[in-house]
Structure formats: structure tokens, C-alpha cells
Write a protein that holds these residues in place. Structure first.
Motif, PDB file in Angstrom:
ATOM      1  N   LEU A   5       0.827  -1.198   0.000  1.00 53.39           N
ATOM      2  CA  LEU A   5       0.000   0.000   0.000  1.00 53.39           C
ATOM      3  C   LEU A   5       0.861   1.247   0.000  1.00 53.39           C
ATOM      4  CD1 LEU A   5      -2.613  -0.988   2.700  1.00 53.39           C
ATOM      5  CD2 LEU A   5      -2.933  -1.018   0.245  1.00 53.39           C
ATOM      6  N   ARG A   6       0.370   2.267  -0.698  1.00 47.94           N
ATOM      7  CA  ARG A   6       0.954   3.600  -0.584  1.00 47.94           C
ATOM      8  C   ARG A   6      -0.197   4.584  -0.607  1.00 47.94           C
ATOM      9  NH1 ARG A   6       2.804   8.049  -3.237  1.00 47.94           N
ATOM     10  NH2 ARG A   6       4.737   8.959  -2.470  1.00 47.94           N
ATOM     11  N   LEU A   7      -0.732   4.890   0.575  1.00 45.53           N
ATOM     12  CA  LEU A   7      -1.939   5.695   0.688  1.00 45.53           C
ATOM     13  C   LEU A   7      -1.631   6.950   1.478  1.00 45.53           C
ATOM     14  CD1 LEU A   7      -4.445   2.851   1.506  1.00 45.53           C
ATOM     15  CD2 LEU A   7      -3.960   3.844  -0.716  1.00 45.53           C
ATOM     16  N   ASN A   8      -2.153   8.090   1.003  1.00 43.59           N
ATOM     17  CA  ASN A   8      -1.812   9.365   1.618  1.00 43.59           C
ATOM     18  C   ASN A   8      -2.910   9.931   2.500  1.00 43.59           C
ATOM     19  OD1 ASN A   8       0.724   9.607   0.287  1.00 43.59           O
ATOM     20  ND2 ASN A   8      -0.387  10.056  -1.596  1.00 43.59           N
ATOM     21  N   LEU A 261      -4.791  -1.229   7.596  1.00 44.78           N
ATOM     22  CA  LEU A 261      -3.829  -1.742   6.620  1.00 44.78           C
ATOM     23  C   LEU A 261      -2.665  -0.777   6.429  1.00 44.78           C
ATOM     24  CD1 LEU A 261      -6.240  -3.199   3.895  1.00 44.78           C
ATOM     25  CD2 LEU A 261      -4.954  -4.457   5.635  1.00 44.78           C
ATOM     26  N   CYS A 262      -2.989   0.507   6.385  1.00 42.70           N
ATOM     27  CA  CYS A 262      -1.930   1.512   6.243  1.00 42.70           C
ATOM     28  C   CYS A 262      -1.008   1.506   7.460  1.00 42.70           C
ATOM     29  CB  CYS A 262      -2.542   2.902   6.058  1.00 42.70           C
ATOM     30  SG  CYS A 262      -3.372   3.144   4.481  1.00 42.70           S
ATOM     31  N   GLY A 269       6.212  -2.427   6.311  1.00 44.33           N
ATOM     32  CA  GLY A 269       6.447  -2.416   4.868  1.00 44.33           C
ATOM     33  C   GLY A 269       5.412  -3.142   4.054  1.00 44.33           C
ATOM     34  N   VAL A 270       4.620  -4.008   4.693  1.00 48.02           N
ATOM     35  CA  VAL A 270       3.545  -4.710   3.997  1.00 48.02           C
ATOM     36  C   VAL A 270       2.320  -4.712   4.879  1.00 48.02           C
ATOM     37  CG1 VAL A 270       5.073  -6.222   2.649  1.00 48.02           C
ATOM     38  CG2 VAL A 270       4.276  -6.936   4.918  1.00 48.02           C
ATOM     39  N   ALA A 271       1.171  -4.986   4.268  1.00 39.76           N
ATOM     40  CA  ALA A 271      -0.065  -5.107   5.052  1.00 39.76           C
ATOM     41  C   ALA A 271      -0.620  -6.499   4.822  1.00 39.76           C
ATOM     42  CB  ALA A 271      -1.078  -4.057   4.614  1.00 39.76           C
ATOM     43  N   ASP A 272      -0.957  -7.185   5.881  1.00 42.51           N
ATOM     44  CA  ASP A 272      -1.515  -8.527   5.794  1.00 42.51           C
ATOM     45  C   ASP A 272      -3.013  -8.463   5.962  1.00 42.51           C
ATOM     46  OD1 ASP A 272       1.000  -9.797   5.554  1.00 42.51           O
ATOM     47  OD2 ASP A 272       1.297  -9.607   7.725  1.00 42.51           O
ATOM     48  N   SER A 273      -3.737  -9.150   5.116  1.00 40.72           N
ATOM     49  CA  SER A 273      -5.183  -9.159   5.192  1.00 40.72           C
ATOM     50  C   SER A 273      -5.713 -10.563   4.919  1.00 40.72           C
ATOM     51  CB  SER A 273      -5.776  -8.188   4.171  1.00 40.72           C
ATOM     52  OG  SER A 273      -7.177  -8.226   4.175  1.00 40.72           O
TER      53      SER A 273
END
Length: 273
Positions: A5-8, A261-262, A269-273
Motif C-alpha cells: 500500500l501507498r496511501l496518503n 492496513l496503512c 512495509g507490507v499489510a496482511d489481510s
């Protein structure tokens, strides 16, 4: 499943609402807009029947209807400006302002204009967030909520008063503008829901009435505030995110999920779902 993810901004959670929900939201929004325009058209016909300020020539009609369309967005802007400036006067930080297709947002620490394509935002959105922890933030937020309807009510009264001092086409135009503003006031003071959003009255009731809904509103305020203060999800309290993810409203659930997640992504560095 591992998601990079790369969310602002927290607002991106809209992208996680499933397609059927989004179709229903857009359909309801279109219906509401159509009913609003129909009511406006019926009001115009009523004025024309009265013979007051009736546009006679083609150019008059084009200018009149074009002016009314601009007036609609102007009236919506007044309403959202009431929310926005009240928040900023109380020390909250600007995040988002949208009217129709035009918007201004804060992203990556910069305020910039953008073209809005989200139909559920067309009716207007203004977002400010607290920049420090304060026991008064909930009371400040309640004042922000009611500032929009108050702005619409006062602007509507001013327009109606001004229309009495005018004549002909100008009087009709200003009168209809005032009626639109008062209609927005009454619409936002009905405790209901439009699309994914609650009306101002409903949001105020949720914030002021003790219970689960109040806890959700306070959790959302804290999440927005933490993110606005630090421009980071890591500092957001996981308990607040759990409150949001366990809410019964799909939009609020997804809001909490995306922030969660963010938070994971920034932490490792990662998001687990």
C-alpha cells in the motif's frame, strides 16, 4: 494475502467498498439530485405563472438558467464554507473541500486543487481535523457540524430580504437562490443519511447521544486528528480502529480497515489481510 500500500489520506477507503454498494450509493445520489432539480424546476414554473421576473427573450432564459446552475453550486459552497471556516477558526487543520467537480485537498503536506470525479462528493464536502489532543475537540466538532446549516439558513434569509428590494428578473433569481439555500438548511437538519454520509443533524445526534454511535464518532475524530498531527498511521490507536472496523455502517468499516492496513504497512512495509 499480502497487499503493498501507498496511501496518503484516509479518504481513499472509498476504493474498498464493493461494487454493488457503490452502485447503490451512486443510484441513490442520482435520484436525490434529480428530485432536487425537479423541485427547483417546479418552483421556477410557479414563479413564471405569477408573472414576476419572467425571462422573455432567449438570451434572458439562457442567462437565467445558467445563473441558477451557478447559484446551486454557490449555495452549496456557502454551506460547506460554514463547516470549513468554523473548523479552521477553532484550530482544526484543513483537509478537503469539494463542490461539484472542483476540489481542494491536502496531500503530502501540500494543499492543491484537483478535479473531483466522485459523484457522492458533488453535493459538497468539507473536512478539517484537530491538530492536537484536546478534551474540547468533541465540542468543537459539534460546532463545526451545525455551522453548515446555520450558514445556509442565514444566507437564505439574506437572499430573500435582498429580493424584496429588487425587481423583475433579478428579484426572481435572488429569491430562488434564497429558497435553495433554505431548502439545503431543512434537508441537512433532517436526521437521515444520504449516500454514505449522514446528514448534519444525524451526525450531531450521533456525537451528542451517549452510546455506540457516539464512540464511533469520537474514534473517527481521534483517527483524523492523529493522522493530521503526524501525517502517519502508526500513531493511530488500534483500539479506535477496532471500534470503526466493528461498526455496522459499511463505509465506516472500510474506513477503519484501510487505516488499519496503512498502519500495518508503515510499521513493517507490507499489510496482511
Amino acid at each position: 494475502m499480502r497487499i503493498h500500500l501507498r496511501l496518503n489520506m484516509p479518504g481513499v477507503c472509498r476504493g474498498f467498498i464493493n461494487r454493488d454498494d457503490m452502485k447503490n450509493i451512486k443510484f441513490r445520489t442520482i435520484i436525490e439530485m434529480a428530485l432536487f432539480l425537479l423541485a427547483l424546476f417546479l418552483l421556477f414554473l410557479l414563479l413564471m405563472k405569477s408573472g414576476v421576473g419572467k425571462p422573455e427573450t432567449l438570451s434572458d432564459k439562457v442567462l437565467f438558467f445558467g445563473g441558477l446552475l451557478l447559484a446551486i453550486f454557490g449555495v452549496l459552497g456557502i454551506h460547506e464554507a460554514g463547516h470549513l471556516f468554523t473548523g479552521m477558526l477553532q484550530g482544526f487543520e484543513f483537509q478537503l473541500f469539494v463542490i461539484g467537480s472542483l476540489g481542494i485537498k491536502k496531500e503530502d503536506g501540500r494543499v492543491q486543487p484537483y478535479f473531483n470525479t466522485d459523484i457522492s462528493y458533488f453535493g459538497g464536502v468539507a473536512v478539517t481535523a484537530p491538530v492536537r489532543e484536546d478534551t474540547e475537540n468533541a465540542n468543537k466538532f459539534s460546532r463545526i457540524i451545525i455551522a453548515g446549516p446555520i450558514a445556509s439558513f442565514l444566507f437564505g434569509l439574506i437572499c430573500l430580504a435582498v429580493s424584496l428590494a429588487l425587481a423583475g428578473l433579478y428579484a426572481s433569481f435572488v429569491f430562488i437562490t434564497g429558497v435553495i439555500s433554505l431548502a439545503i438548511f431543512f434537508a441537512t437538519t433532517i436526521p437521515t443519511k444520504t449516500g454514505v454520509f449522514f446528514s448534519d443533524r444525524k451526525r450531531y445526534q450521533r456525537l451528542k447521544t451517549a452510546g455506540d454511535e457516539q464512540q464511533v464518532e469520537l474514534a473517527m475524530l481521534r483517527v483524523l486528528g492523529r493522522y493530521a498531527q503526524h501525517n502517519s498511521y502508526v500513531v493511530i490507536d488500534e483500539d479506535d480502529l477496532n471500534i470503526l472496523m466493528n461498526d455496522r455502517e459499511p463505509f465506516i468499516q472500510y474506513y477503519g480497515l484501510v487505516c488499519h492496513l496503512c498502519r500495518q504497512y508503515e510499521s513493517g512495509g507490507v499489510a496482511d489481510s
